[in-house]
Design a protein around this motif. Sequence first.
Motif, PDB file in Angstrom:
ATOM      1  N   ASN A  98      -5.961  -2.689 -20.116  1.00  0.00           N
ATOM      2  CA  ASN A  98      -6.948  -3.447 -20.865  1.00  0.00           C
ATOM      3  C   ASN A  98      -8.235  -3.690 -20.100  1.00  0.00           C
ATOM      4  OD1 ASN A  98      -5.606  -5.128 -19.100  1.00  0.00           O
ATOM      5  ND2 ASN A  98      -5.343  -6.812 -20.529  1.00  0.00           N
ATOM      6  N   GLN A  99      -8.308  -3.281 -18.837  1.00  0.00           N
ATOM      7  CA  GLN A  99      -9.517  -3.519 -18.060  1.00  0.00           C
ATOM      8  C   GLN A  99     -10.050  -2.254 -17.385  1.00  0.00           C
ATOM      9  OE1 GLN A  99      -8.430  -6.738 -15.452  1.00  0.00           O
ATOM     10  NE2 GLN A  99      -8.591  -8.255 -17.070  1.00  0.00           N
ATOM     11  N   GLY A 100      -9.500  -1.099 -17.715  1.00  0.00           N
ATOM     12  CA  GLY A 100     -10.011   0.155 -17.168  1.00  0.00           C
ATOM     13  C   GLY A 100      -9.439   0.507 -15.810  1.00  0.00           C
ATOM     14  N   LYS A 101     -10.147   1.400 -15.093  1.00  0.00           N
ATOM     15  CA  LYS A 101      -9.695   1.811 -13.767  1.00  0.00           C
ATOM     16  C   LYS A 101     -10.865   1.854 -12.804  1.00  0.00           C
ATOM     17  CE  LYS A 101      -9.335   6.613 -15.222  1.00  0.00           C
ATOM     18  NZ  LYS A 101      -8.495   7.791 -15.172  1.00  0.00           N
ATOM     19  N   SER A 102     -10.509   1.778 -11.511  1.00  0.00           N
ATOM     20  CA  SER A 102     -11.534   1.790 -10.466  1.00  0.00           C
ATOM     21  C   SER A 102     -10.952   2.390  -9.195  1.00  0.00           C
ATOM     22  CB  SER A 102     -12.040   0.369 -10.208  1.00  0.00           C
ATOM     23  OG  SER A 102     -10.987  -0.472  -9.819  1.00  0.00           O
ATOM     24  N   PRO A 103     -11.839   2.875  -8.288  1.00  0.00           N
ATOM     25  CA  PRO A 103     -11.359   3.370  -6.998  1.00  0.00           C
ATOM     26  C   PRO A 103     -10.622   2.258  -6.250  1.00  0.00           C
ATOM     27  CG  PRO A 103     -13.671   3.934  -7.321  1.00  0.00           C
ATOM     28  CD  PRO A 103     -13.295   2.978  -8.415  1.00  0.00           C
ATOM     29  N   ALA A 104      -9.636   2.641  -5.455  1.00  0.00           N
ATOM     30  CA  ALA A 104      -8.819   1.639  -4.769  1.00  0.00           C
ATOM     31  C   ALA A 104      -8.326   2.154  -3.436  1.00  0.00           C
ATOM     32  CB  ALA A 104      -7.622   1.265  -5.643  1.00  0.00           C
ATOM     33  N   THR A 105      -7.994   1.212  -2.559  1.00  0.00           N
ATOM     34  CA  THR A 105      -7.238   1.500  -1.340  1.00  0.00           C
ATOM     35  C   THR A 105      -5.994   0.620  -1.374  1.00  0.00           C
ATOM     36  OG1 THR A 105      -8.509  -0.118  -0.065  1.00  0.00           O
ATOM     37  CG2 THR A 105      -9.260   2.167   0.013  1.00  0.00           C
ATOM     38  N   PHE A 106      -4.941   1.085  -0.726  1.00  0.00           N
ATOM     39  CA  PHE A 106      -3.667   0.370  -0.795  1.00  0.00           C
ATOM     40  C   PHE A 106      -2.908   0.475   0.518  1.00  0.00           C
ATOM     41  CE2 PHE A 106      -3.169   4.613  -2.601  1.00  0.00           C
ATOM     42  CZ  PHE A 106      -2.104   5.126  -1.880  1.00  0.00           C
ATOM     43  N   LEU A 107      -1.985  -0.450   0.705  1.00  0.00           N
ATOM     44  CA  LEU A 107      -1.083  -0.501   1.853  1.00  0.00           C
ATOM     45  C   LEU A 107       0.322  -0.710   1.298  1.00  0.00           C
ATOM     46  CD1 LEU A 107      -0.782  -0.931   5.062  1.00  0.00           C
ATOM     47  CD2 LEU A 107      -0.706  -3.342   4.449  1.00  0.00           C
ATOM     48  N   VAL A 108       1.285   0.056   1.779  1.00  0.00           N
ATOM     49  CA  VAL A 108       2.661  -0.030   1.293  1.00  0.00           C
ATOM     50  C   VAL A 108       3.595  -0.113   2.493  1.00  0.00           C
ATOM     51  CG1 VAL A 108       4.459   1.102  -0.083  1.00  0.00           C
ATOM     52  CG2 VAL A 108       2.044   1.370  -0.719  1.00  0.00           C
ATOM     53  N   VAL A 109       4.591  -1.002   2.406  1.00  0.00           N
ATOM     54  CA  VAL A 109       5.641  -1.090   3.418  1.00  0.00           C
ATOM     55  C   VAL A 109       6.966  -0.847   2.706  1.00  0.00           C
ATOM     56  CG1 VAL A 109       6.774  -2.538   5.148  1.00  0.00           C
ATOM     57  CG2 VAL A 109       4.314  -2.798   4.728  1.00  0.00           C
ATOM     58  N   VAL A 110       7.736   0.133   3.185  1.00  0.00           N
ATOM     59  CA  VAL A 110       9.028   0.444   2.586  1.00  0.00           C
ATOM     60  C   VAL A 110      10.119   0.402   3.655  1.00  0.00           C
ATOM     61  CG1 VAL A 110       8.051   1.857   0.738  1.00  0.00           C
ATOM     62  CG2 VAL A 110       8.757   2.954   2.867  1.00  0.00           C
ATOM     63  N   THR A 111      11.330   0.097   3.220  1.00  0.00           N
ATOM     64  CA  THR A 111      12.503   0.215   4.084  1.00  0.00           C
ATOM     65  C   THR A 111      13.519   1.100   3.389  1.00  0.00           C
ATOM     66  OG1 THR A 111      13.492  -1.817   3.222  1.00  0.00           O
ATOM     67  CG2 THR A 111      12.199  -2.011   5.247  1.00  0.00           C
ATOM     68  N   GLU A 112      14.249   1.829   4.180  1.00  0.00           N
ATOM     69  CA  GLU A 112      15.214   2.791   3.675  1.00  0.00           C
ATOM     70  C   GLU A 112      16.368   2.106   2.953  1.00  0.00           C
ATOM     71  OE1 GLU A 112      16.932   6.880   5.323  1.00  0.00           O
ATOM     72  OE2 GLU A 112      17.331   5.188   6.650  1.00  0.00           O
ATOM     73  N   GLY A 113      16.858   2.767   1.901  1.00  0.00           N
ATOM     74  CA  GLY A 113      18.065   2.306   1.235  1.00  0.00           C
ATOM     75  C   GLY A 113      18.034   2.531  -0.259  1.00  0.00           C
ATOM     76  N   GLY A 114      19.203   2.364  -0.841  1.00  0.00           N
ATOM     77  CA  GLY A 114      19.367   2.485  -2.282  1.00  0.00           C
ATOM     78  C   GLY A 114      19.329   1.120  -2.941  1.00  0.00           C
ATOM     79  N   PRO A 115      19.967   0.990  -4.108  1.00  0.00           N
ATOM     80  CA  PRO A 115      19.951  -0.264  -4.848  1.00  0.00           C
ATOM     81  C   PRO A 115      20.414  -1.458  -4.009  1.00  0.00           C
ATOM     82  CG  PRO A 115      20.792   1.487  -6.237  1.00  0.00           C
ATOM     83  CD  PRO A 115      20.656   2.059  -4.846  1.00  0.00           C
ATOM     84  N   GLY A 116      19.577  -2.508  -4.019  1.00  0.00           N
ATOM     85  CA  GLY A 116      19.890  -3.728  -3.289  1.00  0.00           C
ATOM     86  C   GLY A 116      19.635  -3.650  -1.797  1.00  0.00           C
ATOM     87  N   GLU A 117      19.270  -2.488  -1.265  1.00  0.00           N
ATOM     88  CA  GLU A 117      19.055  -2.325   0.172  1.00  0.00           C
ATOM     89  C   GLU A 117      17.616  -1.935   0.498  1.00  0.00           C
ATOM     90  OE1 GLU A 117      21.887   0.591   1.376  1.00  0.00           O
ATOM     91  OE2 GLU A 117      23.584  -0.760   1.190  1.00  0.00           O
ATOM     92  N   GLY A 118      17.123  -0.878  -0.136  1.00  0.00           N
ATOM     93  CA  GLY A 118      15.760  -0.420   0.111  1.00  0.00           C
ATOM     94  C   GLY A 118      14.752  -1.410  -0.452  1.00  0.00           C
TER      95      GLY A 118
END
Length: 145
Positions: A98-118
Amino acid sequence: MVLAAVMLVAAPVQAAAPEMVNGGGRGTVDGVTPFSQFGFQVSRHADGSVTGHFNCLMAGASEFPGFDLMAVRGRVTDATFAGDEVTFEGTGMFQTGNQGKSPATFLVVVTEGGPGEGTLQLTLLTPFEFVLPTESVLNGRIDVH
């Protein structure tokens, strides 16, 4: 010569540092309700360069309150591997239905694992700073290689 051969066999084997992380599925913040749909692949190459992509979508069954659609996607430009946790950054776009799109930068932190762990935690850095809650994998998997 026999001593040299024994020393080669007895030398400790060092594990190679992780060079790739990939994952996909749905995340949840409450353990039950879908929060986002995500997919990514990040590689650190022998020369130190990093390549990859990231996509996080909140729509349909995973709507973000206040938006009918929210998405962050782009290419990964940097990554830090620390055991089963990987932090990566990238550039791309931020979109709301509803508000369009714009250029972005992002930071992501992930940890290994499946359901309930990752886990996955996304921070939008630009066009404004917005820290989303840490999600646990509801279905799917995150693997560090």
